[in-house]
Design a protein around this motif. Structure first.
Motif, PDB file in Angstrom:
ATOM      1  N   ARG A   6      -5.388   2.033   8.198  1.00  0.00           N
ATOM      2  CA  ARG A   6      -4.559   2.069   7.147  1.00  0.00           C
ATOM      3  C   ARG A   6      -3.089   2.386   7.398  1.00  0.00           C
ATOM      4  O   ARG A   6      -1.956   2.042   6.774  1.00  0.00           O
TER       5      ARG A   6
ATOM      6  N   ALA B 144       0.868  -1.142   0.086  1.00  0.00           N
ATOM      7  CA  ALA B 144       0.234   0.036   0.124  1.00  0.00           C
ATOM      8  C   ALA B 144       0.865   1.302  -0.016  1.00  0.00           C
ATOM      9  O   ALA B 144       0.141   2.336  -0.215  1.00  0.00           O
TER      10      ALA B 144
ATOM     11  N   THR C 256       0.590   8.106   4.309  1.00  0.00           N
ATOM     12  CA  THR C 256       0.060   8.103   5.710  1.00  0.00           C
ATOM     13  C   THR C 256       0.617   6.778   6.378  1.00  0.00           C
ATOM     14  O   THR C 256       1.209   6.795   7.531  1.00  0.00           O
ATOM     15  N   ALA C 257       0.678   5.653   5.706  1.00  0.00           N
ATOM     16  CA  ALA C 257       1.408   4.399   5.917  1.00  0.00           C
ATOM     17  C   ALA C 257       2.662   4.456   6.153  1.00  0.00           C
ATOM     18  O   ALA C 257       3.472   3.921   7.331  1.00  0.00           O
TER      19      ALA C 257
ATOM     20  N   SER D  87     -10.418   3.838  11.147  1.00  0.00           N
ATOM     21  CA  SER D  87     -10.063   3.368   9.729  1.00  0.00           C
ATOM     22  C   SER D  87      -8.643   3.938   9.284  1.00  0.00           C
ATOM     23  O   SER D  87      -7.833   3.283   8.760  1.00  0.00           O
ATOM     24  N   GLN D  88      -8.373   5.289   9.843  1.00  0.00           N
ATOM     25  CA  GLN D  88      -7.169   5.815   9.561  1.00  0.00           C
ATOM     26  C   GLN D  88      -5.872   5.262  10.357  1.00  0.00           C
ATOM     27  O   GLN D  88      -4.976   4.934   9.579  1.00  0.00           O
TER      28      GLN D  88
ATOM     29  N   ARG E 151      -6.327   9.421  -3.645  1.00  0.00           N
ATOM     30  CA  ARG E 151      -6.481   8.802  -2.409  1.00  0.00           C
ATOM     31  C   ARG E 151      -5.545   7.801  -2.056  1.00  0.00           C
ATOM     32  O   ARG E 151      -5.025   7.696  -1.027  1.00  0.00           O
ATOM     33  N   GLU E 152      -5.147   6.976  -2.918  1.00  0.00           N
ATOM     34  CA  GLU E 152      -3.935   6.011  -3.054  1.00  0.00           C
ATOM     35  C   GLU E 152      -2.835   6.516  -2.426  1.00  0.00           C
ATOM     36  O   GLU E 152      -2.036   6.029  -1.536  1.00  0.00           O
TER      37      GLU E 152
ATOM     38  N   SER F  90      -6.397  -4.851  10.513  1.00  0.00           N
ATOM     39  CA  SER F  90      -7.796  -4.399  10.012  1.00  0.00           C
ATOM     40  C   SER F  90      -8.380  -3.416  11.227  1.00  0.00           C
ATOM     41  O   SER F  90      -7.890  -3.172  11.976  1.00  0.00           O
ATOM     42  N   VAL F  91      -9.544  -2.778  10.681  1.00  0.00           N
ATOM     43  CA  VAL F  91     -10.325  -2.007  11.291  1.00  0.00           C
ATOM     44  C   VAL F  91     -10.652  -2.678  12.634  1.00  0.00           C
ATOM     45  O   VAL F  91     -10.479  -1.769  13.721  1.00  0.00           O
TER      46      VAL F  91
ATOM     47  N   GLY G 174      -1.546  -0.920   8.713  1.00  0.00           N
ATOM     48  CA  GLY G 174      -1.695  -2.124   7.655  1.00  0.00           C
ATOM     49  C   GLY G 174      -2.335  -3.090   8.937  1.00  0.00           C
ATOM     50  O   GLY G 174      -1.987  -4.331   8.562  1.00  0.00           O
TER      51      GLY G 174
ATOM     52  N   ALA H  91      -2.984   7.766   1.362  1.00  0.00           N
ATOM     53  CA  ALA H  91      -2.979   6.462   2.273  1.00  0.00           C
ATOM     54  C   ALA H  91      -1.626   6.022   2.187  1.00  0.00           C
ATOM     55  O   ALA H  91      -1.087   5.540   3.125  1.00  0.00           O
TER      56      ALA H  91
END
Length: 326
Positions: free
Chosen positions: A275, A56, A134-135, A271-272, A127-128, A280-281, A278, A131
């Motif tokens: 992400r 990601a 951020t990751a 959710s942030q 958006r990708e 799960s929510v 890496g 994200a």
């Protein structure tokens, strides 16, 4: 060779930032991953960061692969230290600018074809990218931010003492081994060897220069915003200390939960958090719930999202858990 041609007004308007620019540090960290070698104090950091890379993050790291080039839109002129605010600047990049900066590199074969949708300004690609930034920030920069900030502030203090004791000429002469300073009468030149070997002349013409000390930066770089001062980011002198992270906090809380606490410092949604790390929510929600029960975070619903923030106790624990340089 890139040469800045400065006049007396530029010198009088030369300043040194007191805090690191989070997006310059992020971009420089990305470039460090692709270098053949890194300074000794970054060797273990690079090994840890490479081990934590995820697919990601690729939309951002694709832009960091070239040692001699980086698109200006990922280091906007705000130069802020707050990641979320700075990321909003990137999100606001006009479509025309994306095309102008990325399309020539795509056409030259310097970037992989998968960058094409971003160059076209496609919403999903944008958006990708956000994200991915951020990751990558969560694993490469955020855990080390207190050490980076302290090193930059120390460098600025050194420049401040030099300015008071010997003037701006001494500051610029001793700024970096990568930079060459020449002054003769009313002519002033600050230059460095470009990674791409081209002769470039830049004239601020009275706009001044903002000097940005940078921890991860491998070589100087110029960001020219016509609406403000010229920005010259320069690498601070290498540290003899290994770049460290919040290891005691990880020992106390567990690695993932300590990372969740660090990400929550930026006030994200569940959710942030997921992400950024890496995970799960559901896992992010469970860790946040545990931290909330311990009095380290608070949570409140904003529409469909649940937003998290540190309590004073959580902020104190996060600060205390960061290892000071040895």
């Amino acid at each position: 060779m890139l040469t800045l041609h400065l006049n007396a007004t530029d010198l009088s308007r030369t300043t040194v930032r007191s805090a690191p620019s989070v997006l310059i540090e992020l971009a420089a960290a990305g470039q460090r991953l692709f270098q053949a070698t890194v300074p000794e104090h970054l060797a273990q950091w690079r090994a840890r960061t490479r081990a934590a890379l995820r697919p990601a993050m690729r939309p951002y790291l694709d832009l960091c692969r070239l040692a001699w080039w980086l698109p200006d839109f990922v280091t906007p002129p705000g130069l802020g230290s707050d990641f979320r605010t700075s990321l909003d600047e990137v999100a606001a990049t006009p479509v025309e600018r994306l095309a102008a900066e990325l399309r020539p590199r795509l056409d030259a074969g310097d970037l992989p074809a998968r960058v094409g949708p971003l160059a076209s300004g496609e919403a999903a690609a944008r958006r990708e990218l956000l994200a991915a930034m951020t990751a990558f920030h969560a694993v490469a920069v955020a855990p080390y931010w207190s050490t980076v900030g302290a090193a930059v502030q120390t460098d600025r203090a050194v420049r401040g003492h030099a300015l008071v004791d010997a003037g701006i000429d001494r500051v610029l002469r001793d700024l970096s081994p990568h930079l060459s300073w020449r002054s003769a009468g009313s002519t002033y030149q600050l230059s460095y060897e470009c990674a791409f070997g081209t002769e470039l002349d830049v004239v601020p013409d009275g706009r001044g220069v903002t000097l940005v000390p940078a921890y991860f930066l491998p070589h100087p770089c110029v960001l020219d915003d016509p609406a403000g001062p010229l920005v010259l980011a320069y690498p601070i002198r290498p540290s003899r200390r290994e770049l460290t992270t919040a290891r005691p906090l990880a020992d106390l809380l567990g690695r993932t939960r300590a990372a969740v606490l660090g990400v929550i410092a930026d006030g994200p949604s569940t959710s942030q958090v997921a992400r950024a790390l890496g995970i799960s929510v559901a896992s992010a929600s469970q860790h946040a719930s545990t931290l909330r029960a311990a009095g380290l975070v608070t949570s409140h619903r904003n529409g469909v999202a649940v937003l998290h923030a540190l309590t004073p106790l959580g902020a104190q624990l996060l600060r205390a858990g960061r290892v000071s340089p040895r």
